[in-house]
Write an enzyme that holds these catalytic residues in place. Structure first.
Site, mmCIF file in Angstrom:
data_model
loop_
_atom_site.group_PDB
_atom_site.id
_atom_site.type_symbol
_atom_site.label_atom_id
_atom_site.label_comp_id
_atom_site.label_asym_id
_atom_site.label_seq_id
_atom_site.Cartn_x
_atom_site.Cartn_y
_atom_site.Cartn_z
ATOM 1 C CB CYS A 178 47.438 46.405 36.087
ATOM 2 S SG CYS A 178 46.611 45.039 35.531
ATOM 3 C CG HIS A 238 45.854 42.021 39.400
ATOM 4 N ND1 HIS A 238 44.625 42.270 39.773
ATOM 5 C CD2 HIS A 238 46.075 42.742 38.218
ATOM 6 C CE1 HIS A 238 43.974 42.792 38.535
ATOM 7 N NE2 HIS A 238 44.923 43.091 37.815
#
Length: 342
Positions: free
Chosen positions: A130, A244
């Site tokens: 990710c 994130h």
């Protein structure tokens, strides 16, 4: 794209598997039969999807019979055990685990960067980490301008990176702090995450760098076809539920004018430029995880020259945020599956 495909999801009841289901519906993927596979304890559960009810089945090799595309959202061990069985039964697999990412026989794909690599798959395609996806989508258009040779990256990774258990743990800690109770003993993380930062994700891998930190270099080299790319990465777990954030400094072979960098980011697929420090609202000045969750673009801002680089024109620093569960995992996998339709 009118022909339907029989699709299975391995790990269908987890955070990423659930998001894959949402993405398939949102993107109008031509699903014929849908097969949801999970552990024995989840077998029998019924899930509503796009106007139909699907019963979860136990993940076994024979469950892949008749499937055209399999989306993997399980852990490494289950992926290694079961996904080759899906390939043997004729399916093409797009796997989100780490199990096959660095296998030279397996393409590692971010569609905005190396969609053409899908063509040489042998039945298995890997979905990158990710943080790698979120960092490389905006790095790629800048690489095309100046040729990236080095990256210095700090990631600020949400609880969602540890799956449903991580999000539940952070939520329970926040609730406990709000009521004055002691936080429950941490299980998903090394320590209490609420009101805290944990500067280690993954185990030690190379000269003090963790496995998570080395992914940015090792996966980045493969995706961008840059075998000499140098990356210094520090990964930090932060008390954010999902999405994130990353601070990235790039060093280039050739000078990159700041105006050209901003223009390239504004035009890049998968990127939203949010870079106006004079804007009235903070959300219009720079990306923040609160506003980048539950959508698929990587927001980029704070674009500026690297004033520490001796050749200032050859360094750019920026900040980016992206939803870890969506573009960082499920959406990227579904985008890869869409490439298979072509």
């Amino acid at each position: 794209m009118s022909d339907t495909k029989n699709v299975a999801i391995l790990g269908a009841t987890g955070a990423v598997g659930t998001q894959m289901l949402t993405c398939l519906a949102e993107r109008d993927f031509p699903v014929g039969e849908l097969r949801l596979l999970a552990s024995a304890r989840s077998a029998g559960k019924r899930i509503e999807w796009n106007g139909r009810e699907v019963t979860v089945q136990e993940a076994r090799p024979e469950a892949f019979e008749g499937m055209d595309i399999v989306l993997g959202a399980a852990g490494d061990e289950q992926a290694k055990e079961l996904l080759p069985e899906a390939v043997r039964r004729g399916a093409t697999v797009v796997d989100n685990s780490h199990a096959f990412r660095l296998d030279p026989e397996v393409p590692l794909v971010v569609p905005e960067i190396n969609a053409e690599d899908v063509a040489w798959n042998k039945g298995l395609i890997a979905n990158p980490n990710c943080a790698t996806i979120i960092g490389l989508v905006p790095t790629w258009p800048l690489h095309k301008l100046g040729g990236v040779t080095r990256m210095v990256v700090s990631t600020y990774q949400a609880a969602s990176g540890a799956g449903v258990s991580g999000m539940n743990e952070l939520e329970s800690e926040i609730e406990a702090l709000g009521t004055g109770r002691p936080c429950p003993e941490p299980k998903a993380f090394a320590d209490q995450l609420a009101s805290n930062l944990i500067p280690q994700i993954g185990g030690e891998k190379f000269e003090g760098y963790t496995s998570e930190e080395m992914k940015m270099q090792n996966e980045g080299r493969k995706i961008m076809h840059l075998p000499e790319l140098r990356v210094n990465c520090t990964c930090v777990r932060v008390p954010v539920m999902r999405s994130h954030s990353e601070s990235i400094t790039l060093e280039f072979e050739r000078p990159v004018p700041l105006e050209d960098a901003r223009a390239a980011l504004a035009d890049a697929p998968g990127v939203k430029l949010v870079d106006d420090l004079d804007a009235e609202a903070a959300r219009d000045r720079f990306p923040m995880p609160l506003y980048t969750s539950d959508q698929d673009l990587i927001w980029v801002g704070r674009v500026r020259r690297d004033i520490s680089n001796p050749d200032v024109g050859r360094g750019i620093t920026f900040w980016c945020c992206g939803d870890q569960i969506r573009k960082g995992a499920a959406t990227n996998a579904v985008q890869i599956a869409e490439l298979l339709l072509k």
